[in-house]
Design an enzyme around this catalytic site. Structure first.
Site, PDB file in Angstrom:
ATOM      1  N   ARG A  49       0.868  -1.008   0.060  1.00  0.00           N
ATOM      2  CA  ARG A  49       0.170  -0.312   0.029  1.00  0.00           C
ATOM      3  C   ARG A  49       1.124   1.393  -0.023  1.00  0.00           C
ATOM      4  O   ARG A  49       0.487   2.521  -0.748  1.00  0.00           O
ATOM      5  CB  ARG A  49      -0.957  -0.135   1.041  1.00  0.00           C
ATOM      6  CG  ARG A  49      -1.904  -1.140   0.506  1.00  0.00           C
ATOM      7  CD  ARG A  49      -2.951  -1.011   2.119  1.00  0.00           C
ATOM      8  NE  ARG A  49      -3.520  -2.400   2.300  1.00  0.00           N
ATOM      9  CZ  ARG A  49      -3.805  -3.302   3.501  1.00  0.00           C
ATOM     10  NH1 ARG A  49      -2.785  -2.352   4.877  1.00  0.00           N
ATOM     11  NH2 ARG A  49      -4.389  -3.822   3.005  1.00  0.00           N
TER      12      ARG A  49
ATOM     13  N   CYS B 210      -2.739 -14.751  -4.244  1.00  0.00           N
ATOM     14  CA  CYS B 210      -2.191 -15.561  -3.013  1.00  0.00           C
ATOM     15  C   CYS B 210      -2.508 -16.630  -2.673  1.00  0.00           C
ATOM     16  O   CYS B 210      -2.851 -17.414  -1.613  1.00  0.00           O
ATOM     17  CB  CYS B 210      -3.264 -14.615  -1.448  1.00  0.00           C
ATOM     18  SG  CYS B 210      -4.868 -15.413  -1.661  1.00  0.00           S
TER      19      CYS B 210
ATOM     20  N   PHE C 293     -11.092  -6.164  -5.271  1.00  0.00           N
ATOM     21  CA  PHE C 293     -10.947  -6.852  -4.450  1.00  0.00           C
ATOM     22  C   PHE C 293     -10.494  -6.301  -2.744  1.00  0.00           C
ATOM     23  O   PHE C 293      -9.611  -5.998  -2.741  1.00  0.00           O
ATOM     24  CB  PHE C 293      -9.915  -8.035  -4.451  1.00  0.00           C
ATOM     25  CG  PHE C 293     -10.808  -8.679  -5.850  1.00  0.00           C
ATOM     26  CD1 PHE C 293     -11.681  -9.726  -5.998  1.00  0.00           C
ATOM     27  CD2 PHE C 293      -9.698  -8.652  -6.307  1.00  0.00           C
ATOM     28  CE1 PHE C 293     -12.157 -10.479  -6.955  1.00  0.00           C
ATOM     29  CE2 PHE C 293     -10.412  -9.299  -8.066  1.00  0.00           C
ATOM     30  CZ  PHE C 293     -11.540  -9.925  -8.058  1.00  0.00           C
TER      31      PHE C 293
ATOM     32  N   ASP D  62     -16.055  -4.611  -4.317  1.00  0.00           N
ATOM     33  CA  ASP D  62     -15.914  -5.792  -3.289  1.00  0.00           C
ATOM     34  C   ASP D  62     -17.238  -6.537  -3.209  1.00  0.00           C
ATOM     35  O   ASP D  62     -18.754  -6.021  -3.911  1.00  0.00           O
ATOM     36  CB  ASP D  62     -15.504  -5.293  -2.181  1.00  0.00           C
ATOM     37  CG  ASP D  62     -14.626  -6.017  -1.122  1.00  0.00           C
ATOM     38  OD1 ASP D  62     -13.188  -6.514  -1.347  1.00  0.00           O
ATOM     39  OD2 ASP D  62     -15.716  -7.673  -0.886  1.00  0.00           O
TER      40      ASP D  62
ATOM     41  N   ASP E 196      -6.296  -7.370  -6.335  1.00  0.00           N
ATOM     42  CA  ASP E 196      -5.824  -8.557  -4.840  1.00  0.00           C
ATOM     43  C   ASP E 196      -7.171  -8.929  -4.709  1.00  0.00           C
ATOM     44  O   ASP E 196      -7.791  -9.111  -3.834  1.00  0.00           O
ATOM     45  CB  ASP E 196      -5.499  -7.401  -3.628  1.00  0.00           C
ATOM     46  CG  ASP E 196      -5.142  -8.200  -2.705  1.00  0.00           C
ATOM     47  OD1 ASP E 196      -4.643  -8.692  -2.825  1.00  0.00           O
ATOM     48  OD2 ASP E 196      -4.790  -7.447  -1.678  1.00  0.00           O
TER      49      ASP E 196
HETATM   50  N1  SAH Z   1      -6.963  -5.633  -0.951  1.00  0.00           N
HETATM   51  C1  SAH Z   1      -8.127  -5.493   0.222  1.00  0.00           C
HETATM   52  C2  SAH Z   1      -7.377  -7.200   0.361  1.00  0.00           C
HETATM   53  C3  SAH Z   1      -8.153  -7.692  -0.610  1.00  0.00           C
HETATM   54  S1  SAH Z   1      -9.055 -10.071   0.410  1.00  0.00           S
HETATM   55  C4  SAH Z   1      -7.523  -5.025   1.429  1.00  0.00           C
HETATM   56  O1  SAH Z   1      -6.114  -3.699   1.299  1.00  0.00           O
HETATM   57  O2  SAH Z   1      -6.731  -4.714   2.491  1.00  0.00           O
HETATM   58  C5  SAH Z   1     -10.178 -10.345  -1.151  1.00  0.00           C
HETATM   59  C6  SAH Z   1     -11.287  -9.383  -0.969  1.00  0.00           C
HETATM   60  O3  SAH Z   1     -11.709  -9.603  -2.073  1.00  0.00           O
HETATM   61  C7  SAH Z   1     -12.492  -9.948   0.481  1.00  0.00           C
HETATM   62  O4  SAH Z   1     -13.085  -8.243   0.690  1.00  0.00           O
HETATM   63  C8  SAH Z   1     -13.377 -10.202  -0.304  1.00  0.00           C
HETATM   64  O5  SAH Z   1     -14.430  -9.598   0.385  1.00  0.00           O
HETATM   65  C9  SAH Z   1     -13.148 -10.240  -1.848  1.00  0.00           C
HETATM   66  N2  SAH Z   1     -14.158 -11.000  -2.863  1.00  0.00           N
HETATM   67  C10 SAH Z   1     -14.232 -12.236  -2.652  1.00  0.00           C
HETATM   68  N3  SAH Z   1     -14.928 -12.607  -4.224  1.00  0.00           N
HETATM   69  C11 SAH Z   1     -15.042 -11.253  -4.580  1.00  0.00           C
HETATM   70  C12 SAH Z   1     -15.837 -11.238  -6.106  1.00  0.00           C
HETATM   71  N4  SAH Z   1     -16.410 -12.074  -6.520  1.00  0.00           N
HETATM   72  N5  SAH Z   1     -15.962  -9.856  -6.249  1.00  0.00           N
HETATM   73  C13 SAH Z   1     -15.596  -9.341  -5.484  1.00  0.00           C
HETATM   74  N6  SAH Z   1     -14.861  -9.542  -4.488  1.00  0.00           N
HETATM   75  C14 SAH Z   1     -14.640 -10.489  -4.300  1.00  0.00           C
END
Ligand code: SAH
Length: 406
Positions: free
Chosen positions: A210, A350, A234, A256, A310
């Site tokens: 970040r 991940c 995400f 998200d 992400d």
């Molecule tokens: N970038 C974030 C962490 C992301 S973790 C940070 O910096 O804190 C992955 C995220 O993807 C989660 O918040 C989850 O709710 C979301 N997610 C899971 N499947 C998804 C989908 N199909 N479409 C959109 N979001 C999704």
């Protein structure tokens, strides 16, 4: 009570000698007096001592190793281990009134099955195995001795616990009461929902990435014209967009699939002094599927200066790698199509089963299909509070690329 013994098959001692912490059932010739959730001694086929660890017959990984010398594993041992882990964080953690970091990263901190995250004056403990589950009071005591901690919340609700024959537990372990949200500060400020958030409430592993994004955004705003545009797919609680800050001159679109995550993202903008009602054009929070949203944005010919991808773990196990690879390719291909000339893509996986090399190939495939050109500016990993043990490469789950796109 006599301690259980686990004797390995002939020729299966090498990984143990090389300090890999896992012993699968296939390597074990014989187990004697071994009790689920208790300590065992690991011996080679000639009964020579190799290590001490803990046993769970219900798990595929029947033994996880705690020590390679024959030493007592008691409260003093836990104190020493926690002190060791804390030492690393003290060397790296940025100064903050409300610090947040991962204090114990399980196998990668030589403490299999245990995760401890710190959020200001709260610690969150996650017990992933039966032995750790049974030792949690001892660990909590040692943590108090080492870090002077009063408040510990337990978030042992990962599905992986089912493999250990454990029910989930989400409750106060010590101190309290737990406030609805805990505030942390990593340069900017964030609310963390310890009891209900994902993981232990927050994605600490991305903190340094970040900051890298924040640096780029700051430069772009000095050099470039107008408002920069960030697509944060995400987004969870807005981590990347908040860190990029510069609220007045950055427009971020946070996508998200979780409504509570987006609600908290909005509150995080407010926490940092930004009144969204007055500047509605500065941040959007879109409840949508990330894959669909990207496709839709390409159709609408949108464009961005920065895109962050992400996604959650698309390949939780090796069997899903093919499908996951198609998913990552789709996401990245559409992201490439949305980025302005000279803009940046920060893209992650991940999934443990997707190696750095494979990820790079997938992203290359996406680039080729999008008909764009890109340079790798940095290879990205989890932050320094998520170390990787050299003898446990499985611990390196987060891999990313920062790309400049043309
Ligand atoms: N970038 C974030 C962490 C992301 S973790 C940070 O910096 O804190 C992955 C995220 O993807 C989660 O918040 C989850 O709710 C979301 N997610 C899971 N499947 C998804 C989908 N199909 N479409 C959109 N979001 C999704």
């Amino acid at each position: 009570m006599t301690e259980g013994i686990v004797r390995l098959k002939r020729g299966r001692e090498k990984p143990v000698r090389n300090r890999h912490p896992w012993i699968f059932s296939g390597a074990i010739a014989h187990a004697e007096n071994a009790v689920d959730g208790e300590l065992v001694r690991v011996l080679d086929h000639k009964n020579r001592f190799l290590a001490r660890g803990y046993w769970n017959s219900k798990s595929q990984i029947q033994t996880r190793i705690l020590a390679w010398t024959d030493e007592p594993i008691d409260k003093a041992w836990w104190r020493a281990k926690l002190q060791h882990a804390l030492g690393l964080r003290q060397n790296y953690a940025a100064a903050s009134a409300k610090p947040a970091y991962r204090l114990v990263n399980a196998e990668s901190d030589f403490l299999p099955g245990l995760v401890i995250d710190r959020y200001a004056d709260w610690y969150v403990l996650q017990a992933l195995t039966r032995y750790i589950d049974e030792q949690k009071q001892t660990i909590a005591d040692a943590l108090r001795d080492v870090a002077g901690v009063e408040n510990i919340y337990e978030r042992s609700d990962k599905p992986a616990r089912q493999n250990e024959g454990l029910a989930s537990s989400n409750a106060l372990l010590r101190g309290g009461p737990l406030p609805a949200l805990v505030e942390i500060e990593e340069g900017l400020r964030y609310w963390v929902d310890i009891a209900r958030g994902q993981k232990t409430g927050y994605y600490l592993d991305q903190s340094e990435n970040r900051r890298i994004l924040a640096g780029l955004v700051a430069r772009r705003l000095t050099d470039g014209p107008g408002k920069a545009r960030l697509l944060n797919v995400f987004s969870y609680t807005g981590g990347f967009a908040i860190a990029a800050g510069r609220f007045g001159s950055l427009h971020s679109v946070n996508v998200d699939a979780s409504r509570p995550a987006l609600e908290l993202a909005e509150r995080n903008f407010e926490l940092n002094g930004f009144d969204l009602s007055a500047h509605g054009d500065t941040a959007e929070f879109v409840l949508a599927d990330g894959f669909d949203y990207l496709r839709h944005s390409v159709r609408k010919q949108e464009s961005f200066d920065f895109v962050v991808l992400d996604p959650p773990k698309l390949a939780p196990s090796k069997r899903q790698i093919q499908r996951a690879a198609r998913g990552y390719k789709d996401l990245n291909m559409n992201a490439f199509r949305l980025i302005n000339d000279g803009g940046y893509l920060m893209t992650f996986t991940c999934s443990g089963g997707i190696s750095r090399d494979l990820f790079r190939k997938i992203v290359f495939g996406a680039l080729a299909d999008a008909g764009r050109q890109a340079q790798v500016i940095r290879s990205l990993s989890a932050a320094t509070d998520h170390p990787v043990s050299l003898s446990f490469p499985e611990g390196e789950y987060l891999k990313g690329l920062l790309l400049r796109v043309f």
